[in-house]
Structure formats: structure tokens, C-alpha cells
Design a protein around this motif. Sequence first.
Motif, short mmCIF file in Angstrom:
data_model
loop_
_atom_site.label_atom_id
_atom_site.label_comp_id
_atom_site.label_asym_id
_atom_site.label_seq_id
_atom_site.Cartn_x
_atom_site.Cartn_y
_atom_site.Cartn_z
N GLY A 1 -11.99 5.37 4.86
CA GLY A 1 -11.06 5.55 3.75
C GLY A 1 -9.71 4.91 4.04
O GLY A 1 -8.67 5.44 3.69
N ALA A 2 -9.77 3.76 4.70
CA ALA A 2 -8.54 3.01 5.03
C ALA A 2 -8.51 1.79 4.12
O ALA A 2 -9.26 0.84 4.33
CB ALA A 2 -8.57 2.59 6.51
N PRO A 3 -7.65 1.79 3.10
CA PRO A 3 -7.72 0.73 2.08
C PRO A 3 -7.44 -0.66 2.61
O PRO A 3 -7.89 -1.64 2.03
CB PRO A 3 -6.65 1.14 1.07
N ALA B 1 -3.85 3.40 6.15
CA ALA B 1 -4.58 4.51 5.55
C ALA B 1 -3.57 5.58 5.15
O ALA B 1 -2.42 5.57 5.60
CB ALA B 1 -5.58 5.08 6.56
N CYS C 1 -0.30 4.57 1.49
CA CYS C 1 -0.67 4.63 2.90
C CYS C 1 0.54 4.94 3.78
O CYS C 1 1.46 4.12 3.89
CB CYS C 1 -1.30 3.31 3.35
N TYR D 1 0.84 -1.21 0.00
CA TYR D 1 0.00 0.00 0.00
C TYR D 1 0.87 1.25 0.00
O TYR D 1 0.96 1.96 0.99
CB TYR D 1 -0.95 -0.02 1.22
N GLU E 1 -6.92 8.32 10.16
CA GLU E 1 -7.85 7.31 9.65
C GLU E 1 -7.42 5.91 10.06
O GLU E 1 -8.28 5.04 10.30
CB GLU E 1 -7.93 7.36 8.11
N ARG F 1 -13.25 0.02 5.78
CA ARG F 1 -12.59 0.57 4.59
C ARG F 1 -13.41 1.72 4.01
O ARG F 1 -12.88 2.77 3.66
CB ARG F 1 -12.40 -0.54 3.54
N ASP F 2 -14.73 1.51 3.93
CA ASP F 2 -15.61 2.54 3.35
C ASP F 2 -15.73 3.75 4.28
O ASP F 2 -15.69 4.90 3.83
CB ASP F 2 -17.01 1.96 3.12
N LYS F 3 -15.90 3.50 5.56
CA LYS F 3 -16.22 4.56 6.53
C LYS F 3 -15.02 5.48 6.78
O LYS F 3 -15.19 6.69 6.93
CB LYS F 3 -16.65 3.88 7.84
#
Lengths: 81, 153
Positions: B69-71, B95, B22, B19, B100, B65-67
Motif C-alpha cells: 500500500g505504498a503509492p 506511503a 504520504c 503524494y 509501509e 505498491r500493491d503488497k
Amino acid sequence: MNLRFEFLGVLQRLAGADSLQLEVPPGSTLADALERLSAARPELRAELDRCAVAQGENLMHRTDLLKADAVLALLPPVAGG
Amino acid sequence: MYLSETPLSLGELLAENQYPQCGGLAVFGGAVRNHHEGKPVLRLRYTAYAPLAQKLMREIEQAARDKFGAPYCRVQHRVGLLEIGDVAIYCVTRAPHRAEAFDACRWIVGEVKHTVPIWKEEFYVDGSSAFVQGCCIRQDAPPEHHHHHHPHA
């Protein structure tokens, strides 16, 4: 029709078993079946109100109609972590 | 893999070098404590209802992940008999920034503790044992049934 309840967590200790077979009339809801279970095993009654019930990976509602040979997992309050 | 009968491996959860966007990496591990509400604890046994537990843990990761923004969000929990100091849960998040990553990590651990069908049985020095009071996860329960007595922190 025949059902099988599976006991998880503290219910296993209270019931002294992993599972229990129970006969209920056709057309029974989950609430009906739990009432029968309470009558058959009064030592579980206090816990059952706070139990979620799952079939496979899905949580059920008390109003759900049951099918013959259903396997119902009784899930008392959870405490992971 | 969400539930493990064998010791958790943090290294396998870190997803190193995957990542590059991140800069924040948060790790939480929950270990078995030697006391609970003033009673000395010898060991614990965790049990789970695996079909639903695994599904919910997968959904919690996706929601985080959605809430936030942490891939990258991963959580694993031990089951079976654990000794003092053994790790019961690891959560790893990545993230773009630390806020996040921290927030997602804290949220995931809270969701797992409060919603996933896992149970903790404590074994005490005096030979007795007890299941720890937990959270009611019945969706159609009257509100008072969700009451419980453990700290949320």
C-alpha cells in the motif's frame, strides 16, 4: 536450424566471447540446445545448469521448443545491489 | 529509467510534493564498498541483461505498491564501472506511514538483488577480478540450484 547464444556475466569470461552461433536439428528444445552448447564448449558446462535463459524480455523453460534464428540470452546467477 | 550508465540522481527519484497523502518517505542507497569477504576492492563493474532487468524492476515496483500500500515506489540501478563510494542502487518509497514505506523499500531492494539479471564483477588491489556469486534465477531449476553464499541482509 541456426541459433545464437548470448553470454552474460561470468559466461562472457568463460567463453571468451559475447555470443556463439550453433546449429541444432529442427524440433530441438532449449534443453537439447544447451546440451549441444555444452558439448561444443565444455568450459561452460558447469555454469549452464544454473543459468536462466531469456528470449527478449521473457524467461524460458528447458522444455520450450525453439524456432530457427532464436537469440537466447544465458543468464548466470545474479548479484545486483 | 531503471538502469543507468551515468551516476544516479536521488533528487529526480524523490517525487517531491506529489503524494500529499504520504507521511512516510524511505530512501535506500547502496554504495560500492572497499572490501568483500576480506579482500580489498578497488572498483566494480555492473552489467545487466536490460530487456528482462527493466521489465522485472517495473514489475517489482508494481508488486510493492500493491503488497505494501505504498503509492510511490521507484528503484534504479547503475551499470558500468563504479568506484568506491559510488551509488549502485537507489530505492525510494512513499506511503501513508513509515512502516509501509520502510517495508516496501527493504522488500524492493531484496527482490532486485535476488531476481534481476544484474552481475557484479569486483576488481581487487592485487590486479585480479572475479564475479560475485549470486542467485540462480532459473525458474525450472532443481531446488539445490538456488543455493548461494552471500548474506541476505
